[in-house]
Each structure stands twice: as structure tokens, then as C-alpha cells.
Design an enzyme around this catalytic site. Structure first.
Site, PDB file in Angstrom:
ATOM      1  N   ASP A  44     107.053 -17.536 131.991  1.00 50.11           N
ATOM      2  CA  ASP A  44     108.081 -17.163 131.021  1.00 50.11           C
ATOM      3  C   ASP A  44     108.047 -15.652 130.818  1.00 50.11           C
ATOM      4  OD1 ASP A  44     109.495 -16.639 128.592  1.00 50.11           O
ATOM      5  OD2 ASP A  44     109.231 -18.732 128.010  1.00 50.11           O
ATOM      6  N   GLY A  45     109.187 -14.997 131.073  1.00 52.10           N
ATOM      7  CA  GLY A  45     109.247 -13.547 130.925  1.00 52.10           C
ATOM      8  C   GLY A  45     108.974 -13.080 129.515  1.00 52.10           C
TER       9      GLY A  45
ATOM     10  N   ASP B 262     116.725  -9.666 134.134  1.00 57.06           N
ATOM     11  CA  ASP B 262     117.928 -10.335 134.645  1.00 57.06           C
ATOM     12  C   ASP B 262     117.688 -11.841 134.583  1.00 57.06           C
ATOM     13  OD1 ASP B 262     120.410 -10.768 135.796  1.00 57.06           O
ATOM     14  OD2 ASP B 262     119.685 -10.520 137.843  1.00 57.06           O
TER      15      ASP B 262
END
Length: 240
Positions: free
Chosen positions: A122-123, A140
Site C-alpha cells: 500500500d503506497g 499515480d
């Protein structure tokens, strides 16, 4: 290669992307048909979508970063561009959907090596905890429903600011009805130091957000910066 802490993996509850071919073009599409990435089979490293060209204008503002982090792999257009055009940089990619990662060979994304690592995770978790201090952070992250809420909150952008190196630059792709809210959150997190570039198709807004000392181009008048970015990425770009 930096030592990277293993990010908590998610269960495989994510949708399988569709891979569609039309002549020389292969696309990674969401289940609803929206295009996530495109690649020319005859030229896999070509940036087919205008917003990816705008995002890869980051060297105009930050020359030769040593560590680039990307949140969102997609079809790997920007990963391949960075791998080819930033040979001195380590590249870390955070992608939450394992099915997207499993498609990397079809899109000619290089295998992991001493410069490149693709991590399932998970970013938002990454920027909240990392000590990697990348000079450039490319955001992005989209799914079938648009921009992931955890990747456009005020807390997320504040964590991006914290995670960056002292002279770091974040570049975020925005596309949707909530763009202004995201822009406001970015400006708050980065103390108002932003440049917004709109590629020629007008569907995406690419936000460059700066940390540390003033960088090249940040304070140029909008018209002059639009011309310079147009010459740099070879597409018309409007700057706000």
C-alpha cells in the site's frame, strides 16, 4: 540497493486488469473499460499517454535523482522510462494489486535487479513509515473507481512531504471530479509550492510539489514555463 522494509501485503481482493490489443497498441484496462496504461508493441519504451510525458518532466526540476519511488505500477510506462533515462537512480515501485504486478512481463517491464524493485504493498503505508528519503516521488494510484482515496488525503500528502529527501519533489497525476480537493491538500502539505501542468488532452492534471530550496523553473512565469515544458516533453502543456 537500499534496505527496504517489507510492506504489509494485502489479500488478493483486487480485480484482474484486462489486457487488450488493437494493432500495434496494447492496453491495460480497468474492468469498466477505462484505460490505465498503453504500450506500443513496436516501441515498448515509448510514452504513449500524454500525462506520462508530463510526469516524466521531473528532471527539468530535479536533475539526476539517486532514488525514485513510484506509487502505482500500471503497465510500467514510467518505470521503463526512468530505468532507461535515469541510469544512476535506484527505482522502487509500490503496487497494491498483485494482478497488475503479474502482468509486468507482458508490458516489457524489466525484472528486479540492483536498481529496480517492485513491491506489493500500500503506497499510503509506505510513505507513512519509510526512511528511504527519495528525491523524486511519483504518485499515480488509480483503481476502477478513480483515484484511491487513501492516496489523495491531507494525511497522505503530508506523509509524502515527510518521506521526501530535503530537496525532494513529488509529482502527482490527478484525473477526476475531486481534483481541486487534492490540489488544495497538496498545497497545504507543501506550503503552497506547486506547479500544475495540464497536458494537451486536458483530462489529467499533473502537480509538481516542491520541498527544500527553490528549483529550476519553479518561479518562472506560467507562459514561459509552459513553453519550456513543451520543448522538454514534446507535447503542448499548459501551466497554472
Amino acid at each position: 540497493m537500499r534496505q527496504l522494509k517489507l510492506i504489509r501485503k494485502k489479500t488478493s481482493r483486487y480485480s484482474h486488469p484486462r489486457i487488450c490489443q488493437n494493432g500495434d497498441c496494447i492496453s491495460l484496462e480497468f474492468p469498466n473499460g477505462d484505460i490505465q496504461s498503453q504500450m506500443l508493441i513496436s516501441d515498448p519504451n515509448h510514452l504513449a499517454l500524454s500525462y506520462t510525458r508530463a510526469m516524466t518532466a521531473f528532471p527539468f526540476f530535479h536533475h539526476e535523482p539517486q532514488h525514485i519511488v513510484m506509487i502505482g505500477l500500471g503497465g510500467g510506462s514510467m518505470v521503463k522510462w526512468c530505468y532507461q533515462n535515469q541510469p544512476h537512480a535506484e527505482i522502487t515501485v509500490i503496487e497494491i494489486n498483485p494482478h497488475v504486478i503479474s502482468s509486468r512481463e507482458q508490458f516489457h517491464i524489466p525484472a528486479d535487479d540492483h536498481r529496480l524493485r517492485v513491491i506489493e504493498g500500500d503506497g499510503a503505508d509506505y510513505v507513512a513509515s519509510t526512511k528511504d528519503s527519495p528525491e523524486v516521488l511519483l504518485v499515480d494510484g488509480f483503481d476502477t473507481y478513480g483515484q484511491s482515496p487513501q492516496l489523495c488525503s491531507q494525511a497522505f500528502y503530508k506523509n509524502c512531504y515527510r518521506a521526501l529527501a530535503p530537496d525532494g519533489l513529488m509529482v502527482a497525476n490527478l484525473c477526476g471530479s475531486e481534483n481541486q480537493g487534492s490540489i488544495d491538500n497538496i498545497r497545504n502539505a507543501f506550503h503552497g509550492r506547486t506547479v500544475i501542468a495540464i497536458p494537451d488532452d486536458g483530462e489529467n492534471q499533473v502537480v509538481f510539489a516542491f520541498k527544500g530550496k527553490r528549483s529550476q523553473g519553479e518561479t518562472l512565469p506560467a507562459e514561459e514555463l509552459s513553453e519550456k515544458l513543451r520543448d522538454y516533453v514534446l507535447i503542448p502543456v499548459q501551466v497554472q
